[in-house]
Enzyme design. Structure first.
Site, PDB file in Angstrom:
ATOM      1  N   ARG A   1      -8.723  26.613  59.466  1.00  0.00           N
ATOM      2  CA  ARG A   1      -8.158  27.063  58.197  1.00  0.00           C
ATOM      3  C   ARG A   1      -6.636  27.031  58.264  1.00  0.00           C
ATOM      4  NH1 ARG A   1     -12.452  27.002  54.646  1.00  0.00           N
ATOM      5  NH2 ARG A   1     -14.241  27.910  55.694  1.00  0.00           N
TER       6      ARG A   1
ATOM      7  N   HIS B   1      -3.750  20.659  69.126  1.00  0.00           N
ATOM      8  CA  HIS B   1      -4.217  19.541  68.299  1.00  0.00           C
ATOM      9  C   HIS B   1      -4.535  18.345  69.196  1.00  0.00           C
ATOM     10  CE1 HIS B   1      -4.708  17.083  64.741  1.00  0.00           C
ATOM     11  NE2 HIS B   1      -3.944  16.171  65.288  1.00  0.00           N
TER      12      HIS B   1
END
Length: 204
Positions: free
Chosen positions: A90, A108
């Site tokens: 989110r 990431h």
């Protein structure tokens, strides 16, 4: 250093942090683990390790602003020095990040700023790169933006699939997250106040 970890899935990065705290490689406290939906394995891992957990279900709120406000309150209740996104899917608001002094860490599976978003591994393969990797960075209210703290490259093998590449990146990602947290954890505070000219103790 107290941290709150946010998860959306299995929490494999979280488990690496739990293990590093348990065996003494990380000198920090996991104050709580939160999720954006019920039934995540990341929450189950945390409960099994005796870590407090909470869920702020995205679907239970009328809009993103209401959910962000609820998430901010739930995290703030544990007074963290740092919030860690561990596969948290989110995008949080700028107000959320500001509430914690901008100390919102994200991982990431690509070498940012290349291939941001939810499909970094797939996008890297589709582009045909020979080297990708993982990034640890300070998150802001954008999609995988914010200042980069650390990166490590991972070579793309011949015949690589998204699944095989992602698994190899995850191994590096877990190690990079733990080493980054270790570098951010402040040194032990002295028993007596340091002299003013010697008072720099890092970001916290």
């Amino acid at each position: 250093m107290r941290i709150v970890v946010l998860v959306s899935g299995t929490g494999s990065n979280l488990q690496a942090v739990i293990d590093a705290v348990k065996d003494g490689r990380l000198d920090l406290e996991i104050a709580a683990v939160g999720a954006d939906r019920p039934g995540t394995y990341g929450i189950e891992r945390s409960a099994a390790a005796g870590i407090p957990t909470f869920v702020v279900d995205f679907k239970a709120y009328p809009d993103r602003a209401a959910w962000n406000a609820a998430l901010t309150g739930a995290v703030a209740a544990f007074a963290p020095d740092l919030v860690v996104s561990s596969g948290f899917m989110r995008i949080v608001s700028a107000d959320f990040i500001e509430a914690f002094g901008g100390k919102y860490l994200n991982t990431h599976p690509a070498l940012l700023p290349a291939f941001p978003g939810a499909h970094g591994v797939r996008d890297a393969l589709a582009y045909g790169v020979k080297v990708t990797g993982c990034t640890v960075h300070w998150a802001d209210a954008g999609v995988d933006t914010g200042p980069i703290i650390a990166q490590e490259a991972v070579a793309v093998g011949d015949g690589e699939t998204e699944e095989s590449l992602h698994e190899r990146i995850k191994v590096v990602e877990r190690r990079l997250l733990v080493s980054t947290l270790a570098s951010l954890a402040p040194a032990q505070k002295p028993e007596y106040p340091a002299h003013p000219t010697n008072s720099q103790h890092g970001p916290f």
